[in-house]
Design a protein around this motif. Sequence first.
Motif, short mmCIF file in Angstrom:
data_model
loop_
_atom_site.label_atom_id
_atom_site.label_comp_id
_atom_site.label_asym_id
_atom_site.label_seq_id
_atom_site.Cartn_x
_atom_site.Cartn_y
_atom_site.Cartn_z
N TRP A 110 6.17 -22.39 -28.31
CA TRP A 110 7.63 -22.29 -27.63
C TRP A 110 8.47 -22.50 -29.02
O TRP A 110 7.83 -22.93 -30.14
CB TRP A 110 7.90 -23.19 -26.74
CG TRP A 110 7.31 -23.25 -25.34
CD1 TRP A 110 6.20 -23.08 -25.11
CD2 TRP A 110 8.14 -22.31 -24.40
NE1 TRP A 110 5.96 -22.98 -23.82
CE2 TRP A 110 6.92 -22.46 -23.11
CE3 TRP A 110 9.34 -22.13 -23.90
CZ2 TRP A 110 7.61 -22.05 -21.91
CZ3 TRP A 110 9.89 -21.62 -22.85
CH2 TRP A 110 8.91 -21.80 -21.64
N LEU A 111 9.70 -21.63 -28.92
CA LEU A 111 10.59 -21.52 -30.08
C LEU A 111 11.69 -22.59 -29.88
O LEU A 111 12.26 -22.50 -28.69
CB LEU A 111 11.05 -20.22 -30.53
CG LEU A 111 9.89 -19.31 -30.89
CD1 LEU A 111 10.63 -18.05 -31.39
CD2 LEU A 111 9.17 -19.74 -32.19
N LEU A 112 12.12 -23.26 -30.63
CA LEU A 112 13.37 -24.25 -30.59
C LEU A 112 14.30 -23.75 -31.58
O LEU A 112 13.91 -23.74 -32.89
CB LEU A 112 13.14 -25.73 -30.70
CG LEU A 112 12.00 -26.36 -29.75
CD1 LEU A 112 11.69 -27.83 -30.25
CD2 LEU A 112 12.22 -26.12 -28.39
N ARG A 113 15.30 -23.23 -31.01
CA ARG A 113 16.51 -22.76 -31.90
C ARG A 113 17.51 -23.78 -32.11
O ARG A 113 18.07 -24.00 -30.88
CB ARG A 113 17.20 -21.28 -31.30
CG ARG A 113 17.99 -20.60 -32.26
CD ARG A 113 18.32 -19.40 -32.03
NE ARG A 113 17.18 -18.48 -31.68
CZ ARG A 113 16.65 -17.59 -32.70
NH1 ARG A 113 17.20 -17.56 -33.78
NH2 ARG A 113 15.80 -16.89 -32.23
N LEU A 114 17.69 -24.44 -33.42
CA LEU A 114 18.48 -25.48 -33.54
C LEU A 114 19.98 -25.08 -33.75
O LEU A 114 20.00 -23.76 -34.08
CB LEU A 114 17.90 -26.39 -34.59
CG LEU A 114 16.36 -26.67 -34.57
CD1 LEU A 114 16.17 -27.63 -35.82
CD2 LEU A 114 16.41 -27.58 -33.23
N PRO A 115 20.87 -25.79 -33.61
CA PRO A 115 22.16 -25.19 -34.15
C PRO A 115 22.21 -25.14 -35.57
O PRO A 115 21.49 -25.63 -36.38
CB PRO A 115 23.08 -26.55 -34.00
CG PRO A 115 22.27 -27.43 -32.91
CD PRO A 115 20.84 -27.30 -33.20
N GLY A 116 22.84 -23.86 -35.86
CA GLY A 116 22.99 -23.30 -37.53
C GLY A 116 21.81 -22.22 -37.52
O GLY A 116 21.95 -21.58 -38.32
N GLY A 117 21.04 -21.93 -36.54
CA GLY A 117 20.11 -20.81 -36.50
C GLY A 117 18.66 -21.13 -36.99
O GLY A 117 17.91 -20.27 -36.75
N ALA A 118 18.36 -22.47 -37.58
CA ALA A 118 17.07 -22.73 -37.83
C ALA A 118 16.20 -22.69 -36.58
O ALA A 118 16.61 -23.16 -35.31
CB ALA A 118 17.02 -24.08 -38.53
N THR A 119 15.01 -22.51 -36.57
CA THR A 119 14.03 -22.32 -35.56
C THR A 119 12.70 -23.16 -35.94
O THR A 119 12.27 -23.25 -37.11
CB THR A 119 13.38 -20.94 -35.33
OG1 THR A 119 13.03 -20.28 -36.34
CG2 THR A 119 14.61 -19.96 -34.57
N VAL A 120 12.08 -23.97 -34.85
CA VAL A 120 11.01 -24.75 -35.08
C VAL A 120 10.00 -24.33 -33.87
O VAL A 120 10.52 -24.12 -32.61
CB VAL A 120 11.23 -26.37 -34.79
CG1 VAL A 120 10.09 -26.90 -34.74
CG2 VAL A 120 12.26 -26.56 -35.94
#
Length: 217
Positions: A110-120
């Motif tokens: 799964w992808l976690l899209r953080l505030p500011g556009g970074a993904t984990v």
Amino acid sequence: MATGETNPFLIVPPPGIVPESAREKPGPAEPPPANPDDFISLPPGIVDSATFRIEAQRPTRAVEQSTDDIVFFPAAPGMPPVKPAQTAWPSRAPAPVEETILPDAPSAGWLLRLPGGATVTIDSAVFIGRDPSRTPERPTAELLAVVDPARTVSKTHALLEIDEAGLWAHDLQSTNGVFITEPGGAEVEMVPGSRTLLPPGADLELGDYVIRVQRGA
């Protein structure tokens, strides 16, 4: 007996008759001359007599009789011969083919899209917070520390875990709670200590910190 006297016991045969004792007796019959092909040639310097070649006895090969001979029975005059019907043997049923079921391909995470556009990208359990820590129940889980200047996120705010059903979120007794906004706009407030299934495209709200969750490619 004096010389010149006639022996009274001597019988003189008549003229032309030769006594049996005076006849020449025939000698033993001579054997026929030997055939040179009956002798075995020896190496030079070795002499052997009365040695004959023995003709090799070839084994008689048994003649196999074919069991596939075709026999035609006589037919009536003017009718062609009739070939006997062959026995129809039952055909062997094909062996059943077992269906091979391949296991489902593992999820790409799964992808976690953080505030500011970074993904984990995550593919296992992960603790999220300002300064998260693991629990004894999940000592190998990942840690994801987020930057929240407003400090609305607890130190260990939530837990995300993955199983066959999908991505689950746990509210770990956070101060400001956990909210889920579904793609259709519906908002769900999680009950502390429980877990909720996150649909792809949903927003996970940890206080004022919003994370978009998406299925990995």
